[in-house]
Design an enzyme around this catalytic site. Structure first.
Site, PDB file in Angstrom:
ATOM      1  N   CYS A  66      22.920 -70.234-129.019  1.00 34.42           N
ATOM      2  CA  CYS A  66      22.419 -70.476-127.655  1.00 34.42           C
ATOM      3  C   CYS A  66      23.339 -71.404-126.870  1.00 34.42           C
ATOM      4  O   CYS A  66      23.424 -71.301-125.653  1.00 34.42           O
ATOM      5  CB  CYS A  66      21.010 -71.049-127.707  1.00 34.42           C
ATOM      6  SG  CYS A  66      20.906 -72.592-128.618  1.00 34.42           S
TER       7      CYS A  66
ATOM      8  N   GLU B  72      12.545 -73.498-125.496  1.00 35.16           N
ATOM      9  CA  GLU B  72      13.979 -73.675-125.772  1.00 35.16           C
ATOM     10  C   GLU B  72      14.634 -72.324-125.524  1.00 35.16           C
ATOM     11  O   GLU B  72      14.541 -71.434-126.373  1.00 35.16           O
ATOM     12  CB  GLU B  72      14.180 -74.129-127.231  1.00 35.16           C
ATOM     13  CG  GLU B  72      13.636 -75.508-127.545  1.00 35.16           C
ATOM     14  CD  GLU B  72      14.497 -76.628-126.957  1.00 35.16           C
ATOM     15  OE1 GLU B  72      15.592 -76.355-126.438  1.00 35.16           O
ATOM     16  OE2 GLU B  72      14.050 -77.788-127.016  1.00 35.16           O
TER      17      GLU B  72
HETATM   18  P1  NAD Z   1      13.699 -63.245-128.147  1.00 33.81           P
HETATM   19  O1  NAD Z   1      13.173 -63.947-126.952  1.00 33.81           O
HETATM   20  O2  NAD Z   1      13.914 -61.785-128.066  1.00 33.81           O
HETATM   21  O3  NAD Z   1      12.721 -63.459-129.409  1.00 33.81           O
HETATM   22  C1  NAD Z   1      12.306 -64.741-129.832  1.00 33.81           C
HETATM   23  C2  NAD Z   1      10.978 -64.635-130.552  1.00 33.81           C
HETATM   24  O4  NAD Z   1      10.018 -64.110-129.630  1.00 33.81           O
HETATM   25  C3  NAD Z   1      10.964 -63.706-131.762  1.00 33.81           C
HETATM   26  O5  NAD Z   1      10.176 -64.294-132.784  1.00 33.81           O
HETATM   27  C4  NAD Z   1      10.311 -62.434-131.237  1.00 33.81           C
HETATM   28  O6  NAD Z   1       9.580 -61.728-132.218  1.00 33.81           O
HETATM   29  C5  NAD Z   1       9.367 -62.974-130.177  1.00 33.81           C
HETATM   30  N1  NAD Z   1       9.160 -62.010-129.075  1.00 33.81           N
HETATM   31  C6  NAD Z   1      10.025 -61.064-128.628  1.00 33.81           C
HETATM   32  N2  NAD Z   1       9.485 -60.377-127.599  1.00 33.81           N
HETATM   33  C7  NAD Z   1       8.259 -60.907-127.398  1.00 33.81           C
HETATM   34  C8  NAD Z   1       7.204 -60.625-126.476  1.00 33.81           C
HETATM   35  N3  NAD Z   1       7.314 -59.656-125.566  1.00 33.81           N
HETATM   36  N4  NAD Z   1       6.076 -61.362-126.541  1.00 33.81           N
HETATM   37  C9  NAD Z   1       5.951 -62.354-127.446  1.00 33.81           C
HETATM   38  N5  NAD Z   1       6.912 -62.653-128.356  1.00 33.81           N
HETATM   39  C10 NAD Z   1       8.045 -61.939-128.333  1.00 33.81           C
HETATM   40  O7  NAD Z   1      15.053 -64.013-128.551  1.00 33.81           O
HETATM   41  P2  NAD Z   1      16.043 -63.696-129.721  1.00 33.81           P
HETATM   42  O8  NAD Z   1      16.764 -62.416-129.438  1.00 33.81           O
HETATM   43  O9  NAD Z   1      15.360 -63.852-131.027  1.00 33.81           O
HETATM   44  O10 NAD Z   1      17.070 -64.930-129.568  1.00 33.81           O
HETATM   45  C11 NAD Z   1      18.087 -64.936-128.614  1.00 33.81           C
HETATM   46  C12 NAD Z   1      17.729 -65.768-127.402  1.00 33.81           C
HETATM   47  O11 NAD Z   1      17.241 -67.032-127.816  1.00 33.81           O
HETATM   48  C13 NAD Z   1      18.938 -66.073-126.525  1.00 33.81           C
HETATM   49  O12 NAD Z   1      18.551 -66.022-125.170  1.00 33.81           O
HETATM   50  C14 NAD Z   1      19.313 -67.485-126.928  1.00 33.81           C
HETATM   51  O13 NAD Z   1      20.062 -68.186-125.966  1.00 33.81           O
HETATM   52  C15 NAD Z   1      17.970 -68.083-127.162  1.00 33.81           C
HETATM   53  N6  NAD Z   1      18.049 -69.229-128.064  1.00 33.81           N
HETATM   54  C16 NAD Z   1      17.787 -70.463-127.575  1.00 33.81           C
HETATM   55  C17 NAD Z   1      17.892 -71.571-128.407  1.00 33.81           C
HETATM   56  C18 NAD Z   1      17.628 -72.969-127.916  1.00 33.81           C
HETATM   57  O14 NAD Z   1      17.503 -73.854-128.765  1.00 33.81           O
HETATM   58  N7  NAD Z   1      17.539 -73.211-126.646  1.00 33.81           N
HETATM   59  C19 NAD Z   1      18.255 -71.395-129.741  1.00 33.81           C
HETATM   60  C20 NAD Z   1      18.505 -70.104-130.198  1.00 33.81           C
HETATM   61  C21 NAD Z   1      18.393 -69.021-129.365  1.00 33.81           C
END
Ligand code: NAD
Length: 471
Positions: free
Chosen positions: A251, A217
């Site tokens: 998002c 997602e």
């Molecule tokens: P992110 O991708 O930075 O982090 C998400 C999760 O991944 C966190 O738990 C983080 O600890 C982990 N993570 C971060 N870097 C990682 C790595 N290198 N390896 C493994 N895990 C890692 O996202 P965010 O900043 O928490 O959220 C914002 C993003 O999420 C935006 O792009 C937004 O559009 C998207 N989002 C999508 C939805 C949806 O339902 N489609 C909902 C909310 C947010």
């Protein structure tokens, strides 16, 4: 123990869940309902005040927004699943072709096994417990890794999970990238990830090592098209609500506006009116306006504004920032040059670029020059224009004459397409994401296909020809 993973701090937890998986996977309907009820009581009653408080601390999230976008969403997901779980768990009978006469066919939804849920920070409870509802309904055991950015929410979720679930059913581990990396090393059966497209790629390549299935997602830039037939004031009201809720950290919030050049100024004027109405002319003092989650994200958004200004963009509304309180005013920017970062990176904050177009074809070509979005919104009272946009673009979801609200209908599949996501969640689609559709054919006394077993005589050749032609 498999020696490949002995260095992994989460391997023993994983093994604990894996060794119980057959019994967890065979859980009855009533056990799954009990698990869902425990979660419902925790969210709705026991921990409700603490959830509101944790989000107040992490994001200055107003109570009403927490009630509607976190608590209500999870409770809704639970109620929806509970009302339908019996039907979802039933054998699903399907037709059997005549060439298989003598047998019957059906499929069942069996749990995938041990699943990993990695969640983001913008709706920490909703985006962690929402997928968990689907995973439990489908009979899986789950390890959860919430975001480190909203530490109050993560700590509370850990407390809730430990209080209501056995570790072999559901466990939550807190941590940063290193924790995720360790978890992703393990041979989960399914990985459900919500976050950015960049990290989504890392998750998918880690899952590929075990051929684990994934639901991704993700996010990206969700366009909003407003044509000259739209009700401009209603569009402005709904967009101001959808864009500035949770300070734009959603998002599916409208990332940028594509508007008929003739109505651009009027639209911006109407936005100004609604921003004042919702948040007063001093949004910084409004109890209804959230803050940016971290200094890192605050700086990222400030850089966007700096970049836009350096390219002579016009700040039509807002633009004020305050690092101490991580406040960025509801901001509308126009006259952006194509190279501006605001038009090329997901904004995920309270800044709304407005881009004008002269023809609808030009707007469609602009959308199609970017990655496929998670959401695409259309404000138009012309059936022809709506059809034209729908037919010539692709997106995970669309609202017509509104935004964001498609997320709340559990009967709709929620998710993106390519860069904005893979797979769907919510309601039945979430249950399906965490299930394997196991196909079953049951043979009765005689199978007509047996008359075609070797040796292949002339007669069987003829029968095979007839089968191709008639069955
Ligand atoms: P992110 O991708 O930075 O982090 C998400 C999760 O991944 C966190 O738990 C983080 O600890 C982990 N993570 C971060 N870097 C990682 C790595 N290198 N390896 C493994 N895990 C890692 O996202 P965010 O900043 O928490 O959220 C914002 C993003 O999420 C935006 O792009 C937004 O559009 C998207 N989002 C999508 C939805 C949806 O339902 N489609 C909902 C909310 C947010």
């Amino acid at each position: 123990m498999n020696n490949n993973y002995t260095h992994n701090p989460y391997y023993s937890l994983f093994v604990k869940q894996q060794s119980k998986q057959i019994s967890v996977g065979q859980t009855s309907y009533s056990y799954r309902i009990k698990q869902l009820d425990k979660l419902k009581t925790a969210i709705e009653i026991t921990y409700r005040a603490q959830i509101i408080e944790a989000l107040q601390k992490d994001l200055n999230k107003p109570k009403v927004e927490t009630e509607l976008t976190e608590i209500y969403q999870i409770i809704g997901e639970i109620k929806y699943a509970k009302a339908r779980l019996h039907k979802w768990m039933r054998k699903q009978k399907v037709a059997t072709p005549l060439s298989m006469f003598g047998s019957g066919s059906y499929y069942i939804y069996e749990p995938k096994g041990v699943c990993l849920i990695i969640s983001p920070w913008n709706f920490p409870f909703n985006l962690t417990f929402g997928p968990l509802v689907s995973a439990i309904a489908a009979g899986n055991s789950v390890i959860i890794k919430p975001s480190e950015m909203t530490s109050n929410a993560s700590a509370l979720m850990k407390e809730i999970v430990a209080a209501i679930f056995k570790e072999e059913d559901v466990a939550l581990v807190e941590g940063e990238v290193e924790t995720s990396t360790y978890l992703l090393e393990l041979p989960f059966n399914h990985v459900f990830f919500t976050g950015s497209p960049q990290v989504g790629k890392i998750v998918m390549s880690a899952a590929a090592k075990h051929l684990a299935s994934v639901t991704l997602e993700l996010g990206g830039k969700s366009p909003t098209v407003i044509d000259k037939t739209a009700n401009i004031d209603k569009a402005a009201k709904r967009i101001v609500w959808g864009k500035f809720m949770n300070a734009g950290q959603i998002c599916v919030s409208p990332d940028y506006i594509l508007i008929d050049a003739n109505i651009k100024d009027q639209f911006i004027e109407n936005c100004k009116k609604w921003i004042n109405q919702f948040y007063t002319n001093q949004p910084k003092t409004s109890q209804s306006y959230a803050r940016i989650v971290s200094e890192k994200h605050f700086k990222r958004l400030k850089l966007h504004l700096g970049n836009a200004k350096s390219l002579d963009a016009k700040i039509d509304i807002g633009g004020d920032v305050d690092i101490n309180s991580k406040y960025i005013a509801p901001t509308i920017v126009s006259n952006l040059k194509e190279g501006a970062t605001l038009l090329n990176e997901e904004i995920f904050g309270p800044i709304l670029p407005v881009v004008s177009y002269n023809t609808l074809e030009e707007a469609i070509a602009y959308i199609n020059s970017k990655e496929r979005p998670l959401a695409l919104y259309i404000y138009s009272n012309s059936k022809k224009h709506r059809k034209q946009i729908m037919m010539h673009t692709k997106a995970g979801g669309t609202c017509i004459n509104n935004n964001v609200i498609h997320y709340s209908n559990h009967s709709l599949p929620f998710g993106g397409v390519n860069n904005s996501g893979i797979g769907k969640s919510h309601g039945f689609y979430g249950f399906k994401a965490f299930s394997n559709q196991r196909a079953v054919v049951k043979q009765y006394a005689f199978g007509i296909n047996e008359s075609l077993f070797p040796p292949y005589t002339k007669y069987k050749e003829r029968l095979a020809e007839l089968t191709v032609k008639w069955f």
